[in-house]
Design a protein around this motif. Structure first.
Motif, PDB file in Angstrom:
ATOM      1  N   CYS A 163       0.609  -1.157  -0.117  1.00  0.00           N
ATOM      2  CA  CYS A 163       0.104  -0.135   0.135  1.00  0.00           C
ATOM      3  C   CYS A 163       0.849   1.210   0.145  1.00  0.00           C
ATOM      4  O   CYS A 163       1.908   1.405   0.736  1.00  0.00           O
ATOM      5  CB  CYS A 163      -0.642   0.049   1.228  1.00  0.00           C
ATOM      6  SG  CYS A 163      -1.847  -1.354   1.304  1.00  0.00           S
ATOM      7  N   VAL A 164       0.410   2.373  -0.638  1.00  0.00           N
ATOM      8  CA  VAL A 164       1.110   3.463  -0.693  1.00  0.00           C
ATOM      9  C   VAL A 164       0.122   4.606  -0.548  1.00  0.00           C
ATOM     10  O   VAL A 164      -1.166   4.583  -0.777  1.00  0.00           O
ATOM     11  CB  VAL A 164       1.743   3.958  -1.896  1.00  0.00           C
ATOM     12  CG1 VAL A 164       2.743   2.683  -2.612  1.00  0.00           C
ATOM     13  CG2 VAL A 164       0.814   3.769  -3.043  1.00  0.00           C
ATOM     14  N   TYR A 243       2.331   3.919   4.080  1.00  0.00           N
ATOM     15  CA  TYR A 243       3.347   2.997   3.390  1.00  0.00           C
ATOM     16  C   TYR A 243       3.415   1.438   3.908  1.00  0.00           C
ATOM     17  O   TYR A 243       3.437   1.288   5.190  1.00  0.00           O
ATOM     18  CB  TYR A 243       4.627   3.197   3.139  1.00  0.00           C
ATOM     19  CG  TYR A 243       5.410   2.214   2.228  1.00  0.00           C
ATOM     20  CD1 TYR A 243       5.328   2.309   0.750  1.00  0.00           C
ATOM     21  CD2 TYR A 243       6.354   1.519   2.768  1.00  0.00           C
ATOM     22  CE1 TYR A 243       6.342   1.657   0.044  1.00  0.00           C
ATOM     23  CE2 TYR A 243       7.306   0.736   1.910  1.00  0.00           C
ATOM     24  CZ  TYR A 243       7.096   0.857   0.591  1.00  0.00           C
ATOM     25  OH  TYR A 243       7.736   0.008  -0.351  1.00  0.00           O
ATOM     26  N   SER A 245       4.897  -2.712   2.834  1.00  0.00           N
ATOM     27  CA  SER A 245       5.383  -3.499   2.015  1.00  0.00           C
ATOM     28  C   SER A 245       5.964  -4.919   2.698  1.00  0.00           C
ATOM     29  O   SER A 245       6.991  -4.731   2.928  1.00  0.00           O
ATOM     30  CB  SER A 245       6.477  -2.961   1.146  1.00  0.00           C
ATOM     31  OG  SER A 245       7.247  -3.931   0.088  1.00  0.00           O
ATOM     32  N   ARG A 260      10.222  -5.758   4.270  1.00  0.00           N
ATOM     33  CA  ARG A 260      10.331  -4.770   3.190  1.00  0.00           C
ATOM     34  C   ARG A 260      10.550  -5.899   1.978  1.00  0.00           C
ATOM     35  O   ARG A 260      11.488  -6.021   1.531  1.00  0.00           O
ATOM     36  CB  ARG A 260      11.664  -3.960   3.324  1.00  0.00           C
ATOM     37  CG  ARG A 260      11.685  -2.881   2.376  1.00  0.00           C
ATOM     38  CD  ARG A 260      10.592  -1.723   2.946  1.00  0.00           C
ATOM     39  NE  ARG A 260      10.873  -0.541   1.560  1.00  0.00           N
ATOM     40  CZ  ARG A 260      11.551   0.456   2.013  1.00  0.00           C
ATOM     41  NH1 ARG A 260      12.265   0.615   2.736  1.00  0.00           N
ATOM     42  NH2 ARG A 260      11.585   1.376   0.821  1.00  0.00           N
ATOM     43  N   THR A 263       9.928  -3.269  -2.547  1.00  0.00           N
ATOM     44  CA  THR A 263      10.740  -2.233  -2.760  1.00  0.00           C
ATOM     45  C   THR A 263      11.780  -2.038  -2.212  1.00  0.00           C
ATOM     46  O   THR A 263      12.340  -0.794  -1.660  1.00  0.00           O
ATOM     47  CB  THR A 263       9.734  -1.156  -3.110  1.00  0.00           C
ATOM     48  OG1 THR A 263       9.365  -0.632  -1.813  1.00  0.00           O
ATOM     49  CG2 THR A 263       8.924  -1.441  -4.153  1.00  0.00           C
TER      50      THR A 263
END
Length: 338
Positions: A163-164, A243, A245, A260, A263
């Motif tokens: 999600c960003v 964010y 990830s 992480r 990315t």
């Protein structure tokens, strides 16, 4: 007709860049120019001025348009970073011009586009790869090893999130006509991670999408998958979150979390957390540049040619991933938001 790159393995694969995107400028082309197996020959974008700017920075030629770039005999392969909705069009042109293709993910907007491009690549004996970087990072092989050696016990669930925060209002990922939306941009990552760790044959058991009321563009979503062995996978993705990830594989002996997952910067040392009933192990793994590893693998495959079982497997994975995307769309309950 395939462009030959045989006769001198030491010669770099000559690459043309089609598209002058942000990711090409920030991440991909800087890595290309420091990868010995590749040589950036020319770039073509949506404007001559933008193409010249890229060419000046990366030390290559600037072409006026895609046709001129694809017509160059000194290009073996093409990197495509156009908007997702144009991937099929330009990848098809490149394959028909006899060029190997590395295209930004995903390969198309649906499984039909993926099948068409994969069939064309197979017919022409050319390499077709998506620029999915994360599977090339060694941290995932470490997790796979924990699973294969029984350290986690019998896996029961998998959770993943990518999600960003909201993007700028003019970002092309908010343009439905260009293949925008959270599912194709960030949702494909947890879907691919589930396939990577749980294997083929995943089925969509349920899905929900938050969609923009004005046009139905998906902004975020959640998906429930089930594997052939009964592992349940809960996936979250979107443009509406702080964010995230990460993923977790949970078995009856332990669970492992990659903090992480999708990315990690090249210098980042991945933290993998292994939790057992009465102990926690925090494993700091060596840094790795997942993009450079992908580019090196692409160059090796171009030199080897586009035929063989390995290429067939890669194409099958690309199609299967887009079939999951189609199934999410078909299954999802959509909730309109302003």
């Amino acid at each position: 007709m395939e462009v030959a790159v045989t006769g001198a393995e030491e010669r770099p694969v000559r690459l043309g860049a089609l598209g002058t995107s942000s990711i090409a400028w920030r991440r991909v082309l800087p890595t290309v120019v420091r990868t010995p197996e590749l040589r950036l020959t020319a770039v073509a974008g949506r404007s001559e001025a933008r193409s010249r700017r890229f060419a000046e920075r990366f030390g290559c030629a600037a072409e006026t348009d895609a046709a001129a770039l694809l017509d160059r005999p000194d290009i073996d392969a093409v990197y495509i970073s156009t908007p997702t909705g144009l991937h099929r069009r330009f990848a098809e042109q490149a394959l028909r011009a006899g060029k190997h293709v590395l295209v930004e993910k995903p390969v198309g907007v649906d499984a039909a586009e993926a099948r068409a491009l994969c069939a064309l690549a197979a017919e022409r004996g050319l390499v077709l790869r998506e620029n999915f970087m994360f599977p090339h990072h060694p941290q995932h092989a470490h997790v796979r090893d924990l699973m294969d050696t029984g350290r986690l016990g019998r896996p029961a669930s998998f959770r993943a999130a990518f999600c960003v925060p909201p993007l700028s209002k003019d970002d092309i990922r908010y343009d439905a006509r260009l293949g925008g939306g959270a599912l194709l941009d960030v949702g494909v990552y947890p879907l691919r991670a589930a396939s990577l760790l749980l294997g083929p044959g995943l089925e969509v058991a349920g899905a929900t999408l938050r969609v923009r009321a004005e046009d139905g563009l998906d902004l975020s979503g959640q998906v429930l998958l089930v594997s052939p062995s009964g592992v349940l996978a809960e996936l979250s993705f979107g443009f509406e979150h702080a964010y995230a990830s990460s993923y977790t594989v949970w078995g009856d002996r332990a669970r492992v979390t990659v903090t992480r997952a999708f990315t990690p910067p090249p210098a980042h040392q991945p933290l993998v957390v292994l939790e057992e009933q009465d102990r926690e192990e925090r494993l700091l793994l060596p840094a790795a540049d997942q993009l450079q590893l992908l580019l090196e693998a692409f160059a090796r495959q171009v030199r080897a040619g586009g035929a063989g079982a390995a290429e067939s497997g890669v194409r099958a994975e690309a199609v299967a991933a887009m079939e999951l995307v189609d199934a999410v769309r078909a299954t999802a309950r959509c909730v309109a938001v302003e």
